[in-house]
Design a protein around this motif. Sequence first.
Motif, PDB file in Angstrom:
ATOM      1  N   GLY A   1       0.791  -1.211   0.000  1.00  0.00           N
ATOM      2  CA  GLY A   1       0.000   0.000   0.000  1.00  0.00           C
ATOM      3  C   GLY A   1       0.829   1.268   0.000  1.00  0.00           C
ATOM      4  O   GLY A   1       0.287   2.334   0.203  1.00  0.00           O
ATOM      5  N   ASN A   2       2.170   1.170  -0.213  1.00  0.00           N
ATOM      6  CA  ASN A   2       2.943   2.402  -0.189  1.00  0.00           C
ATOM      7  C   ASN A   2       3.506   2.793  -1.560  1.00  0.00           C
ATOM      8  O   ASN A   2       4.266   3.736  -1.667  1.00  0.00           O
ATOM      9  N   LEU A   3       3.108   2.087  -2.616  1.00  0.00           N
ATOM     10  CA  LEU A   3       3.548   2.415  -3.972  1.00  0.00           C
ATOM     11  C   LEU A   3       2.341   2.401  -4.903  1.00  0.00           C
ATOM     12  O   LEU A   3       1.567   1.441  -4.928  1.00  0.00           O
ATOM     13  N   GLN A   4       2.204   3.475  -5.651  1.00  0.00           N
ATOM     14  CA  GLN A   4       1.125   3.560  -6.635  1.00  0.00           C
ATOM     15  C   GLN A   4       1.745   3.907  -7.983  1.00  0.00           C
ATOM     16  O   GLN A   4       2.561   4.818  -8.088  1.00  0.00           O
ATOM     17  N   ILE A   5       1.360   3.160  -9.022  1.00  0.00           N
ATOM     18  CA  ILE A   5       1.852   3.410 -10.373  1.00  0.00           C
ATOM     19  C   ILE A   5       0.652   3.593 -11.292  1.00  0.00           C
ATOM     20  O   ILE A   5      -0.249   2.757 -11.324  1.00  0.00           O
ATOM     21  N   ASN A   6       0.646   4.706 -12.013  1.00  0.00           N
ATOM     22  CA  ASN A   6      -0.420   4.993 -12.969  1.00  0.00           C
ATOM     23  C   ASN A   6       0.193   5.114 -14.349  1.00  0.00           C
ATOM     24  O   ASN A   6       1.304   5.623 -14.501  1.00  0.00           O
ATOM     25  N   ALA A   7      -0.520   4.652 -15.339  1.00  0.00           N
ATOM     26  CA  ALA A   7      -0.069   4.773 -16.720  1.00  0.00           C
ATOM     27  C   ALA A   7      -1.259   5.129 -17.593  1.00  0.00           C
ATOM     28  O   ALA A   7      -2.391   4.719 -17.325  1.00  0.00           O
ATOM     29  N   SER A   8      -0.983   5.910 -18.618  1.00  0.00           N
ATOM     30  CA  SER A   8      -2.037   6.228 -19.571  1.00  0.00           C
ATOM     31  C   SER A   8      -1.422   6.348 -20.955  1.00  0.00           C
ATOM     32  O   SER A   8      -0.252   6.685 -21.115  1.00  0.00           O
ATOM     33  N   ALA A   9      -2.225   6.001 -21.922  1.00  0.00           N
ATOM     34  CA  ALA A   9      -1.835   6.147 -23.328  1.00  0.00           C
ATOM     35  C   ALA A   9      -2.994   6.844 -24.027  1.00  0.00           C
ATOM     36  O   ALA A   9      -4.160   6.659 -23.657  1.00  0.00           O
ATOM     37  N   PHE A  10      -2.669   7.649 -25.011  1.00  0.00           N
ATOM     38  CA  PHE A  10      -3.728   8.382 -25.681  1.00  0.00           C
ATOM     39  C   PHE A  10      -3.397   8.597 -27.148  1.00  0.00           C
ATOM     40  O   PHE A  10      -2.232   8.575 -27.550  1.00  0.00           O
TER      41      PHE A  10
ATOM     42  N   ILE B   1       2.240   8.709 -24.176  1.00  0.00           N
ATOM     43  CA  ILE B   1       2.107   7.878 -22.974  1.00  0.00           C
ATOM     44  C   ILE B   1       2.575   8.698 -21.780  1.00  0.00           C
ATOM     45  O   ILE B   1       3.400   9.606 -21.914  1.00  0.00           O
ATOM     46  N   GLU B   2       2.042   8.363 -20.633  1.00  0.00           N
ATOM     47  CA  GLU B   2       2.447   9.004 -19.386  1.00  0.00           C
ATOM     48  C   GLU B   2       2.526   7.949 -18.296  1.00  0.00           C
ATOM     49  O   GLU B   2       1.667   7.060 -18.214  1.00  0.00           O
ATOM     50  N   PHE B   3       3.565   8.062 -17.473  1.00  0.00           N
ATOM     51  CA  PHE B   3       3.736   7.194 -16.314  1.00  0.00           C
ATOM     52  C   PHE B   3       3.884   8.076 -15.087  1.00  0.00           C
ATOM     53  O   PHE B   3       4.596   9.082 -15.115  1.00  0.00           O
ATOM     54  N   GLU B   4       3.210   7.684 -14.018  1.00  0.00           N
ATOM     55  CA  GLU B   4       3.260   8.431 -12.771  1.00  0.00           C
ATOM     56  C   GLU B   4       3.434   7.445 -11.632  1.00  0.00           C
ATOM     57  O   GLU B   4       2.727   6.429 -11.566  1.00  0.00           O
ATOM     58  N   THR B   5       4.391   7.719 -10.748  1.00  0.00           N
ATOM     59  CA  THR B   5       4.571   6.877  -9.568  1.00  0.00           C
ATOM     60  C   THR B   5       4.515   7.741  -8.316  1.00  0.00           C
ATOM     61  O   THR B   5       4.999   8.874  -8.308  1.00  0.00           O
ATOM     62  N   ILE B   6       3.902   7.201  -7.306  1.00  0.00           N
ATOM     63  CA  ILE B   6       3.849   7.837  -5.994  1.00  0.00           C
ATOM     64  C   ILE B   6       4.295   6.778  -4.994  1.00  0.00           C
ATOM     65  O   ILE B   6       3.682   5.709  -4.895  1.00  0.00           O
ATOM     66  N   TRP B   7       5.367   7.074  -4.288  1.00  0.00           N
ATOM     67  CA  TRP B   7       5.934   6.096  -3.358  1.00  0.00           C
ATOM     68  C   TRP B   7       6.090   6.736  -1.991  1.00  0.00           C
ATOM     69  O   TRP B   7       6.627   7.849  -1.887  1.00  0.00           O
ATOM     70  N   GLN B   8       5.623   6.050  -0.954  1.00  0.00           N
ATOM     71  CA  GLN B   8       5.789   6.520   0.415  1.00  0.00           C
ATOM     72  C   GLN B   8       6.524   5.430   1.188  1.00  0.00           C
ATOM     73  O   GLN B   8       5.908   4.577   1.826  1.00  0.00           O
ATOM     74  N   PRO B   9       7.881   5.443   1.125  1.00  0.00           N
ATOM     75  CA  PRO B   9       8.650   4.365   1.742  1.00  0.00           C
ATOM     76  C   PRO B   9       8.584   4.360   3.264  1.00  0.00           C
ATOM     77  O   PRO B   9       8.690   3.295   3.884  1.00  0.00           O
ATOM     78  N   ILE B  10       8.437   5.541   3.868  1.00  0.00           N
ATOM     79  CA  ILE B  10       8.286   5.659   5.318  1.00  0.00           C
ATOM     80  C   ILE B  10       7.258   6.750   5.596  1.00  0.00           C
ATOM     81  O   ILE B  10       6.925   7.541   4.719  1.00  0.00           O
ATOM     82  N   ASP B  11       6.765   6.776   6.831  1.00  0.00           N
ATOM     83  CA  ASP B  11       5.827   7.840   7.207  1.00  0.00           C
ATOM     84  C   ASP B  11       6.464   9.197   6.951  1.00  0.00           C
ATOM     85  O   ASP B  11       7.660   9.393   7.181  1.00  0.00           O
ATOM     86  N   ASN B  12       5.663  10.133   6.482  1.00  0.00           N
ATOM     87  CA  ASN B  12       6.044  11.529   6.279  1.00  0.00           C
ATOM     88  C   ASN B  12       6.952  11.778   5.073  1.00  0.00           C
ATOM     89  O   ASN B  12       7.356  12.906   4.838  1.00  0.00           O
ATOM     90  N   LEU B  13       7.330  10.747   4.328  1.00  0.00           N
ATOM     91  CA  LEU B  13       8.155  10.940   3.129  1.00  0.00           C
ATOM     92  C   LEU B  13       7.381  10.439   1.915  1.00  0.00           C
ATOM     93  O   LEU B  13       6.903   9.307   1.893  1.00  0.00           O
ATOM     94  N   GLN B  14       7.276  11.295   0.928  1.00  0.00           N
ATOM     95  CA  GLN B  14       6.611  10.908  -0.318  1.00  0.00           C
ATOM     96  C   GLN B  14       7.514  11.280  -1.491  1.00  0.00           C
ATOM     97  O   GLN B  14       8.056  12.382  -1.546  1.00  0.00           O
ATOM     98  N   ILE B  15       7.666  10.343  -2.429  1.00  0.00           N
ATOM     99  CA  ILE B  15       8.498  10.550  -3.612  1.00  0.00           C
ATOM    100  C   ILE B  15       7.625  10.307  -4.842  1.00  0.00           C
ATOM    101  O   ILE B  15       6.959   9.272  -4.944  1.00  0.00           O
ATOM    102  N   ASN B  16       7.639  11.269  -5.758  1.00  0.00           N
ATOM    103  CA  ASN B  16       6.868  11.166  -6.997  1.00  0.00           C
ATOM    104  C   ASN B  16       7.834  11.186  -8.179  1.00  0.00           C
ATOM    105  O   ASN B  16       8.791  11.961  -8.177  1.00  0.00           O
TER     106      ASN B  16
END
Length: 170
Positions: A1-10, A46-61
């Motif tokens: 639950g700490n990594l989200q990956i989104n992709a889209s093509a158009f 195409i577009e790729f988006e990642t949201i990662w929260q490896p520890i509390d209070n830190l978010q990396i996009n």
Amino acid sequence: GNLQINASAFYYDYQDLQAVMSTFEPLLNTNTSLYANLPKATIKGIEFETIWQPIDNLQINANYAYLDSEIKKACCFQDPDDPQAVQPGANRAQVSGTVVLQDLEGARLGASTPHRVSLNANYTWEFEPGNLTLSTSYVWRDKTYFSVFNRYYNKAKAWEQIDARLLWND
């Protein structure tokens, strides 16, 4: 639950796409802007988006985007920066007296950056009266043309930008 990956093509297939163009106005002796209909154009990517929260209070996009635009049919327009269509890459279509019009088929749409990468990291410190967030960002954009007349004088170099900010929420 700490990594989200989104992709889209158009893929967009435009008919009569309105594009902003510059034109030379001889009465005013200056360039002016106008909207012109381009009969056919396509934009795909195409577009790729990642949201990662490896520890509390830190978010990396991290994000990547690829954009491919092409004018499929668009004739006949005059480049105000090259009214006689003598610069390399000019595609002469019609000559009428001193007016030389160009065919834009195969050109990229203006401001359609082919590649873009962005990174962001933010960390939040929590205190009794509120919280403090440090955010840093990095953006890289590929070289691109800022006109449908894809010539060296309309081309912006690739560039990068780094930003940092502190945000206090009470």
